[in-house]
Design an enzyme around this catalytic site. Structure first.
Site, PDB file in Angstrom:
ATOM      1  N   HIS A 138       0.834  -1.211   0.000  1.00 41.50           N
ATOM      2  CA  HIS A 138       0.000   0.000   0.000  1.00 41.50           C
ATOM      3  C   HIS A 138       0.868   1.260   0.000  1.00 41.50           C
ATOM      4  CE1 HIS A 138      -3.145  -2.581   2.295  1.00 41.50           C
ATOM      5  NE2 HIS A 138      -3.625  -2.397   1.075  1.00 41.50           N
TER       6      HIS A 138
ATOM      7  N   LYS B  61     -16.848  -6.102   7.225  1.00 41.18           N
ATOM      8  CA  LYS B  61     -15.681  -6.952   6.951  1.00 41.18           C
ATOM      9  C   LYS B  61     -14.993  -7.419   8.235  1.00 41.18           C
ATOM     10  CE  LYS B  61     -13.708  -6.069   2.387  1.00 41.18           C
ATOM     11  NZ  LYS B  61     -12.531  -5.505   1.702  1.00 41.18           N
TER      12      LYS B  61
ATOM     13  N   ARG C 258      -2.316  -6.136  -8.090  1.00 44.95           N
ATOM     14  CA  ARG C 258      -1.246  -7.094  -7.822  1.00 44.95           C
ATOM     15  C   ARG C 258      -1.192  -8.164  -8.889  1.00 44.95           C
ATOM     16  NH1 ARG C 258      -3.292  -7.758  -1.898  1.00 44.95           N
ATOM     17  NH2 ARG C 258      -5.051  -7.045  -3.133  1.00 44.95           N
TER      18      ARG C 258
ATOM     19  N   SER D  29      -2.961  -7.547   3.104  1.00 39.24           N
ATOM     20  CA  SER D  29      -3.254  -7.392   4.542  1.00 39.24           C
ATOM     21  C   SER D  29      -3.610  -8.757   5.130  1.00 39.24           C
ATOM     22  CB  SER D  29      -4.419  -6.428   4.748  1.00 39.24           C
ATOM     23  OG  SER D  29      -4.106  -5.167   4.227  1.00 39.24           O
TER      24      SER D  29
HETATM   25  P1  ADP Z   1     -10.046  -3.224  -0.209  1.00 39.04           P
HETATM   26  O1  ADP Z   1     -10.600  -3.792   1.052  1.00 39.04           O
HETATM   27  O2  ADP Z   1     -10.805  -2.052  -0.724  1.00 39.04           O
HETATM   28  O3  ADP Z   1      -9.698  -4.220  -1.287  1.00 39.04           O
HETATM   29  P2  ADP Z   1      -7.271  -3.089   0.578  1.00 39.04           P
HETATM   30  O4  ADP Z   1      -6.863  -2.341   1.791  1.00 39.04           O
HETATM   31  O5  ADP Z   1      -7.156  -4.563   0.605  1.00 39.04           O
HETATM   32  O6  ADP Z   1      -8.684  -2.554   0.247  1.00 39.04           O
HETATM   33  O7  ADP Z   1      -6.439  -2.543  -0.664  1.00 39.04           O
HETATM   34  C1  ADP Z   1      -6.541  -1.220  -1.114  1.00 39.04           C
HETATM   35  C2  ADP Z   1      -5.958  -1.117  -2.504  1.00 39.04           C
HETATM   36  O8  ADP Z   1      -4.556  -1.408  -2.462  1.00 39.04           O
HETATM   37  C3  ADP Z   1      -6.537  -2.084  -3.513  1.00 39.04           C
HETATM   38  O9  ADP Z   1      -6.614  -1.445  -4.774  1.00 39.04           O
HETATM   39  C4  ADP Z   1      -5.541  -3.209  -3.553  1.00 39.04           C
HETATM   40  O10 ADP Z   1      -5.553  -3.898  -4.787  1.00 39.04           O
HETATM   41  C5  ADP Z   1      -4.250  -2.434  -3.372  1.00 39.04           C
HETATM   42  N1  ADP Z   1      -3.178  -3.269  -2.843  1.00 39.04           N
HETATM   43  C6  ADP Z   1      -3.213  -4.077  -1.768  1.00 39.04           C
HETATM   44  N2  ADP Z   1      -2.029  -4.705  -1.581  1.00 39.04           N
HETATM   45  C7  ADP Z   1      -1.208  -4.274  -2.580  1.00 39.04           C
HETATM   46  C8  ADP Z   1       0.132  -4.567  -2.971  1.00 39.04           C
HETATM   47  N3  ADP Z   1       0.875  -5.448  -2.299  1.00 39.04           N
HETATM   48  N4  ADP Z   1       0.621  -3.943  -4.072  1.00 39.04           N
HETATM   49  C9  ADP Z   1      -0.166  -3.084  -4.752  1.00 39.04           C
HETATM   50  N5  ADP Z   1      -1.426  -2.772  -4.460  1.00 39.04           N
HETATM   51  C10 ADP Z   1      -1.955  -3.353  -3.385  1.00 39.04           C
END
Ligand code: ADP
Length: 165
Positions: free
Chosen positions: A18, A42, A91, A129
């Site tokens: 992130h 969630k 990803r 996460s």
């Molecule tokens: P959500 O619950 O909305 O999916 P997340 O917190 O899991 O939110 O992720 C927020 C954004 O960050 C999403 O667009 C996700 O694809 C992106 N993201 C999460 N992990 C990574 C990573 N390792 N590299 C790039 N983007 C990521």
């Protein structure tokens, strides 16, 4: 006119993946708002206050980035802020379906919204996460996957749940 973008997500917790996206996006836009979804459905591990605090600490050096929470629809938050650009990270192919659906939905609700997708840096493509929480819950090391402050928060969280057992 200043170009502002919103980077929304659950950030439960924020990972180095992130952070990489946020830092890179902040170089393209004048200002980036990291928008943390409260998402009680969630069942997040960390409270909204904990998530906001962890992100603020991890990104405090970057003056172009601010961190806020939102409840409900992203389009409503964007309207309130007067922002029409959304940043999402990608990803793997597996992210595509969901992101495509969300983007289409957001544009159906507000046709002015544009989502910009940024590819993960190769060193972060396997970080989520979810994975981080799993590793930490079994007492494994999440060094290099999350910032130091998040590592400490994860350790404390799982220490206290283990003590309760
Ligand atoms: P959500 O619950 O909305 O999916 P997340 O917190 O899991 O939110 O992720 C927020 C954004 O960050 C999403 O667009 C996700 O694809 C992106 N993201 C999460 N992990 C990574 C990573 N390792 N590299 C790039 N983007 C990521």
């Amino acid at each position: 006119m200043k170009k502002i973008a919103v980077y929304p997500g659950s950030f439960d917790p924020i990972t180095n993946g992130h952070i990489d996206i946020a830092e890179r996006a902040s170089r393209v836009f004048d200002k980036l708002i990291v928008a943390v979804a409260k998402n009680p459905r969630k069942k997040p591990l960390f409270s909204i206050e904990e998530r906001l605090q962890m992100i603020r600490e991890a990104l405090s050096h970057n003056k172009k980035i601010t961190v806020e929470s939102f409840d409900g629809l992203l389009v409503d938050f964007l309207k309130e802020k007067g922002v029409d650009v959304v940043i999402r990270g990608l990803r793997a192919v597996s992210d595509f379906d969901y992101e495509f659906q969300m983007d289409s939905l957001n544009r159906k609700l507000n046709p002015n919204i544009e989502t910009f997708f940024m590819m993960t840096s190769e060193s972060y493509f396997y970080i989520s996460s979810q994975i981080v929480k799993e590793i930490a819950s079994f007492g494994g090391s999440v060094k290099g996957l999350v910032p130091e402050n998040v590592m400490k928060m994860l350790e404390n969280k799982f220490k206290s749940t283990m003590e309760k057992k």
